[in-house]
Design a protein around this motif. Structure first.
Motif, short mmCIF file in Angstrom:
data_model
loop_
_atom_site.label_atom_id
_atom_site.label_comp_id
_atom_site.label_asym_id
_atom_site.label_seq_id
_atom_site.Cartn_x
_atom_site.Cartn_y
_atom_site.Cartn_z
N PHE A 100 0.84 -1.19 0.00
CA PHE A 100 0.00 0.00 0.00
C PHE A 100 0.88 1.25 0.00
N ARG A 101 0.88 2.00 -1.11
CA ARG A 101 1.61 3.26 -1.24
C ARG A 101 3.08 3.17 -0.79
N PRO A 102 3.80 2.14 -1.20
CA PRO A 102 5.18 1.98 -0.71
C PRO A 102 6.10 3.13 -1.09
N GLU A 103 5.76 3.82 -2.18
CA GLU A 103 6.60 4.96 -2.59
C GLU A 103 6.52 6.09 -1.55
N GLN A 104 5.38 6.16 -0.82
CA GLN A 104 5.27 7.16 0.25
C GLN A 104 6.24 6.83 1.39
N ASN A 105 6.36 5.55 1.71
CA ASN A 105 7.33 5.14 2.73
C ASN A 105 8.75 5.43 2.26
N ALA A 106 8.99 5.21 0.96
CA ALA A 106 10.32 5.46 0.40
C ALA A 106 10.69 6.94 0.51
N LEU A 107 9.73 7.80 0.20
CA LEU A 107 10.01 9.24 0.27
C LEU A 107 10.24 9.68 1.72
N ARG A 108 9.42 9.13 2.62
CA ARG A 108 9.57 9.49 4.03
C ARG A 108 10.90 8.98 4.58
N TYR A 109 11.32 7.82 4.11
CA TYR A 109 12.61 7.25 4.55
C TYR A 109 13.74 8.20 4.16
N ALA A 110 13.64 8.76 2.98
CA ALA A 110 14.68 9.71 2.53
C ALA A 110 14.65 10.98 3.38
N LEU A 111 13.44 11.44 3.73
CA LEU A 111 13.34 12.64 4.58
C LEU A 111 13.88 12.36 5.98
N SER A 112 13.56 11.18 6.49
CA SER A 112 14.07 10.80 7.82
C SER A 112 15.60 10.73 7.78
N ALA A 113 16.13 10.14 6.70
CA ALA A 113 17.58 10.02 6.57
C ALA A 113 18.23 11.40 6.59
N ARG A 114 17.64 12.33 5.85
CA ARG A 114 18.21 13.67 5.78
C ARG A 114 18.26 14.31 7.17
#
Ligand SMILES: *Cc1c(COP(=O)(O)O)cnc(C)c1O
Length: 375
Positions: A104-118
């Motif tokens: 379900f919307r895995p690209e949203q998790n991917a984007l959030r993961y990048a924001l968290s990483a930053r």
């Protein structure tokens, strides 16, 4: 600016093919797997494999692989063990009636993961690699995806600072891993309302802090308040923003919504210290699709208390990937204690829960294109 915050650019097959698969020589025998996954307690059973990628300052992300699940070999001076430089994600793989497996919307998790990483000064993982690492694991361990009602394979991507160095600065080495855990329905006795204690003594996040990042440190900060609320007989804690006029933020791991008697629905606005829940944004969309008005606002504790005591707030619920939607039956702090909807699950709350899970399990059309087929 970073070039990684784009959406998926290549087919899932192509992304998965970047990962070399080293199969376990001792996968769990089928009978044992079936027994273990019959009614697993959340987060206690793990599949045969894990995905892994390595990052160094010099080489960037490399060594994409799926390997047997097992303990990490780590130096005691690895930075994550000392300064908590760590982030994670949580999403699920759902088996549909025809046997196919979806997320379900895995690209949203991917984007959030990048924001968290930053925010944690960790290297951003490209969206393509996030999706590839998740799909590679699900395809390798596809037999582990359960098919029962509300059962799923919970996926836990996480990243740690692995450099052996006690100096305080962003790590020069990191590991990204994905592990998977079969889970049954979050509530074993059916969905039931929870009691929430509003914490005035503790905050989980603050202005400029890491509240918007999904990181272990935020959870560590929520454990003592959670423990104290438990002693008072409450299930969960709702945190405030720590401002002069306290306003509601969210629970330790879930966002919150309040349904008013005029049909409008209110949720705390994304303040910079609230986690951008994928479930939250999906529910806002589904409520809007129904023609309801959703207001994302600065929700002060005073306004909340007023709405509760005057009976204008008729339902409340919390939401997140693990429990989907959880009705709230009671809210209290040092000065007030209010039961909502006679302590029972609200109608709209349960309707929205059903609608969302129906989409996730392929029992109803997916009008927003939220589902991605993994296997
Ligand atoms: C993960 C999380 C949520 C829920 O996010 P979803 O994307 O809906 O699973 C809410 N609050 C916090 C603090 C979280 O860590």
């Amino acid at each position: 600016m970073s070039t990684t915050l784009t959406s998926q650019t290549r087919s899932l097959d192509e992304l998965v093919s970047q990962f070399s698969v080293h199969r376990s020589t001792s996968p769990l025998p089928v009978e044992e797997r079936v027994a273990l996954t019959a009614s697993p307690k959340f987060g206690t059973v793990f599949t045969d494999h894990m995905t892994r990628m390595t990052w160094t300052v010099d080489e960037g992300w490399h060594n994409r692989r799926v390997e047997p699940y097992g303990p990490l070999h780590m130096d005691p001076a690895a930075a994550v063990l000392h300064y908590g430089q760590e982030i994670f994600e949580g999403l699920k793989a759902y088996r549909h009636a025809d046997g196919s497996v979806w997320s379900f919307r895995p690209e949203q998790n991917a984007l959030r993961y990048a924001l968290s990483a930053r925010r944690l000064a960790l290297p951003e993982l490209p969206v393509d690699d996030f999706l590839g690492s998740v799909a590679a694991l699900v395809r390798t361990d596809v037999d582990w995806v359960p098919s029962g009602e509300e059962a799923s394979l919970y996926l836990r991507p996480f990243m740690i600072a692995s450099e052996v160095f006690l100096g305080v600065r962003p790590t020069h080495e990191a590991e990204h891993l994905v592990i998977a855990s079969p889970v049954g329905p979050y509530f074993d006795k059916g969905v039931h309302p929870v009691n929430i204690w509003i914490s005035r003594d503790y905050a989980r996040a603050g202005r400029g802090g890491t509240g918007e990042a999904k990181c272990g440190g935020n959870y560590a900060a929520s454990l003592l308040p959670q423990q104290e609320a438990g002693k008072r007989g409450f299930d969960q804690v709702c945190f405030l923003d720590g401002g002069q006029t306290p306003a509601l933020e969210e629970l330790g791991g879930m966002n919150v919504f309040f349904v008013h008697d005029d049909g409008t629905v209110v949720t705390p606005a994304l303040s910079g210290s609230i986690l951008r829940g994928v479930t939250r944004s999906s529910i806002i969309q589904l409520l809007t699709d129904r023609g309801l008005t959703v207001r994302e606002e600065h929700l002060t504790l005073d306004a909340l208390r007023d709405g509760l005591e005057k009976g204008r707030i008729v339902e409340a619920f919390a939401c997140g990937t693990a429990a989907v939607v959880t009705p709230i039956g009671r809210l209290a702090d040092n000065d007030f204690d209010v039961t909502i909807n006679n302590g029972e699950s609200g109608t709209l709350t349960m309707d929205i829960r059903r609608e969302l899970t129906d989409i996730q399990y392929g029992r109803r059309p997916d009008p927003h294109g939220w589902m991605t087929r993994l296997a």
